[in-house]
Design an enzyme around this catalytic site. Structure first.
Site, mmCIF file in Angstrom:
data_model
loop_
_atom_site.group_PDB
_atom_site.id
_atom_site.type_symbol
_atom_site.label_atom_id
_atom_site.label_comp_id
_atom_site.label_asym_id
_atom_site.label_seq_id
_atom_site.Cartn_x
_atom_site.Cartn_y
_atom_site.Cartn_z
ATOM 1 N N ASP A 135 0.842 -1.193 0.000
ATOM 2 C CA ASP A 135 0.000 0.000 0.000
ATOM 3 C C ASP A 135 0.877 1.244 0.000
ATOM 4 O O ASP A 135 1.758 1.387 0.853
ATOM 5 C CB ASP A 135 -0.928 0.000 1.218
ATOM 6 C CG ASP A 135 -2.071 1.003 1.056
ATOM 7 O OD1 ASP A 135 -2.462 1.283 -0.088
ATOM 8 O OD2 ASP A 135 -2.563 1.498 2.087
ATOM 9 N N HIS A 142 -3.794 14.089 0.981
ATOM 10 C CA HIS A 142 -4.005 13.189 2.119
ATOM 11 C C HIS A 142 -2.813 13.243 3.073
ATOM 12 O O HIS A 142 -2.989 13.371 4.289
ATOM 13 C CB HIS A 142 -4.234 11.755 1.632
ATOM 14 C CG HIS A 142 -4.282 10.756 2.742
ATOM 15 N ND1 HIS A 142 -5.306 10.718 3.665
ATOM 16 C CD2 HIS A 142 -3.409 9.774 3.116
ATOM 17 C CE1 HIS A 142 -5.079 9.745 4.544
ATOM 18 N NE2 HIS A 142 -3.936 9.167 4.228
ATOM 19 N N GLU A 208 -10.555 3.970 3.858
ATOM 20 C CA GLU A 208 -9.624 4.766 3.046
ATOM 21 C C GLU A 208 -10.030 4.579 1.597
ATOM 22 O O GLU A 208 -10.065 3.451 1.092
ATOM 23 C CB GLU A 208 -8.171 4.346 3.304
ATOM 24 C CG GLU A 208 -7.711 4.757 4.698
ATOM 25 C CD GLU A 208 -6.204 4.598 4.939
ATOM 26 O OE1 GLU A 208 -5.592 3.748 4.265
ATOM 27 O OE2 GLU A 208 -5.665 5.330 5.786
ATOM 28 N N GLU A 210 -9.399 4.363 -1.982
ATOM 29 C CA GLU A 210 -8.197 4.096 -2.766
ATOM 30 C C GLU A 210 -8.569 3.362 -4.059
ATOM 31 O O GLU A 210 -9.672 2.856 -4.208
ATOM 32 C CB GLU A 210 -7.215 3.196 -1.982
ATOM 33 C CG GLU A 210 -6.766 3.777 -0.650
ATOM 34 C CD GLU A 210 -5.555 3.058 -0.052
ATOM 35 O OE1 GLU A 210 -4.826 2.388 -0.818
ATOM 36 O OE2 GLU A 210 -5.350 3.174 1.165
ATOM 37 N N ASP A 242 -9.386 0.496 1.969
ATOM 38 C CA ASP A 242 -8.311 0.003 2.842
ATOM 39 C C ASP A 242 -8.680 0.350 4.295
ATOM 40 O O ASP A 242 -8.255 1.358 4.839
ATOM 41 C CB ASP A 242 -6.987 0.668 2.432
ATOM 42 C CG ASP A 242 -5.808 0.051 3.153
ATOM 43 O OD1 ASP A 242 -5.829 -1.155 3.396
ATOM 44 O OD2 ASP A 242 -4.859 0.804 3.474
ATOM 45 N N LYS A 262 -4.489 -2.171 10.334
ATOM 46 C CA LYS A 262 -4.804 -2.223 8.901
ATOM 47 C C LYS A 262 -5.092 -3.642 8.414
ATOM 48 O O LYS A 262 -5.762 -3.805 7.398
ATOM 49 C CB LYS A 262 -3.600 -1.714 8.091
ATOM 50 C CG LYS A 262 -3.230 -0.277 8.355
ATOM 51 C CD LYS A 262 -4.069 0.635 7.525
ATOM 52 C CE LYS A 262 -3.476 2.043 7.523
ATOM 53 N NZ LYS A 262 -4.245 2.919 6.643
HETATM 54 CA CA CA Z 1 -4.082 2.862 2.894
#
Ligand code: CA
Length: 425
Positions: A135, A142, A208, A210, A242, A262
């Site tokens: 990632d 951001h 998130e 993405e 994510d 995560k």
């Molecule tokens: Ca991320």
């Protein structure tokens, strides 16, 4: 280079609803399951899945570098081993077969009945067997926002940020496809007021916004892939949520970066839109001259892509609330640079590796890609249409991301990635 299947004048004999993400110019790839039959490789046009196994059995994939087993498969990996050249030829074949000008398939209704399956009858499965997930952290807005929240605006970007496409190695086992629920994670966290850490459910669960790209088989260990070569190694893109537990992340991340905050889940959309199909939507990226990047990160041509991105929260039994509207073009580092950087030390990539963009936030309020930014660390709650507010994600909430590119009357989209959050297990 002209990609035949991208011709914006093409139409199909299959009905494609207006504003569909899946006109004949898209032809993405995914894995479908119908009733009790085994999963297989498919493409999509309008509201129909195109069964590639059936197409192959009926002889419509002749003279292409694929065998039946490439389509009679529960992941796209075998098909993807044929590389850019093979998958491009396959998409061109589909474009020809479903073109309004073509009667080869259209004239044989008993074949059409086997090949086209209404999406309502189809379950979409995880399309790719991902062995490695990386990632990145490549949206300047951001990175700046997070820097402001945790440091100060003067030092928002770390000194390395405009020199290196910053990234970390994530967790592949917990990548899930759209539609699969997740449980609120639990773990160790240390509230700002506490002296010692506590154990419990995450109260700061976040998404998130993405995109992710998936790679073809790369080069042997020790070799590198240049920014110029990168596209030959990129199959396609999907939307990526994510998931992040900010309270777990905040306590654990020093000094080695994200870990359990995560790794509990990352959700992807089920159709992989090929880079070929996205070529018409290329745009220029930001200038990178202050500072200038090192030569191995330099690139030429338009390597960013105009992809509109929406993120939505839908409370249990409630209506959709659009909480963020961003665009993939806001990225500072593009995929070519990310892949060149990833391999510059000789690290090899494999068929099916997943590479996340990092949260994509645009330059204005309303364009942010995480609740951390939208609620400004919980200080500015988002007002929902049902009168409630959100600082982060509640149990029962479904987070939906949608994305599409549009130009010259052609819309090529991703569909959506949708994930519901269940209470802690
Ligand atoms: Ca991320």
């Amino acid at each position: 280079m002209t990609i035949a299947a991208n011709d914006p004048t093409f139409t199909s004999w299959v009905n494609v609803p207006e504003n569909s993400d899946f006109p004949i110019q898209n032809l993405p790839f995914g894995i479908i399951k119908v009733e009790n039959e085994a999963p297989r490789v498919a493409s999509r046009i309008g509201d129909y899945a195109i069964d590639l196994k059936a197409l192959s059995v009926l002889g419509y994939t002749e003279n292409l570098p694929f065998s039946l087993s490439d389509f009679d498969a529960s992941t796209l990996n075998s098909m993807m081993m044929k590389g850019k050249d093979g998958t491009r030829k396959l998409r061109d074949r589909l474009s020809k077969l479903f073109n309004a000008e073509s009667v080869d398939l259209k004239s044989k209704q008993h074949h059409v009945d086997q090949v086209l399956i209404p999406m309502a009858q189809v379950e979409m499965l995880m399309p790719i067997d991902v062995r490695d997930y990386t990632d990145f952290y490549s949206s300047e807005q951001h990175a700046y926002n997070v820097g402001c929240l945790f440091r100060d605006p003067e030092n928002a970007l770390m000194p390395n940020w405009k020199h290196i496409p910053v990234g970390y190695h994530g967790r592949a086992s917990s990548i899930i496809v759209s539609g699969q629920d997740i449980y609120r994670p639990k773990g160790q966290k240390k509230p700002p007021t506490a002296d010692v850490p506590i154990f419990g459910q995450s109260n700061l669960l976040d998404f998130e916004l993405e995109t992710v790209f998936f790679t073809f088989q790369g080069k042997p260990l020790g070799d590198t892939i240049s920014t110029k070569e990168a596209e030959d190694y990129i199959f396609g893109m999907a939307l990526l949520n994510d998931w992040s537990a900010r309270d777990i992340q905040g306590w654990e991340y020093v000094p080695l970066g994200p870990f359990l905050g995560k790794s509990f889940a990352s959700s992807v959309s089920p159709w992989i839109v090929t880079i070929d199909a996205l070529e018409p939507f290329r745009v220029a990226g930001p200038t990178q001259d202050n500072p200038k990047v090192l030569p191995y990160l330099e690139y030429s041509g338009n390597k960013h892509i105009d992809i509109n991105l929406d993120v939505i929260i839908q409370p249990e039994n409630g209506e959709e609330n659009l909480v963020g509207k961003s665009n993939y073009r806001h990225m500072y580092w593009n995929m070519n640079q990310q892949l060149a950087h990833h391999t510059v030390n000789g690290c090899n990539i494999n068929c099916g590796d997943a590479m996340g963009s990092g949260t994509i936030s645009g330059p204005e309020i309303g364009m942010y890609g995480s609740m951390l930014e939208i609620s400004w660390k919980g200080t500015k709650p988002f007002q929902m249409s049902d009168g409630t507010e959100r600082k982060f994600i509640n149990d029962g909430d479904t987070v939906i991301m949608r994305g599409y590119s549009k130009k010259d009357g052609v819309r090529v989209g991703f569909g959506e990635v949708s994930t519901k959050v269940l209470p802690t297990k």
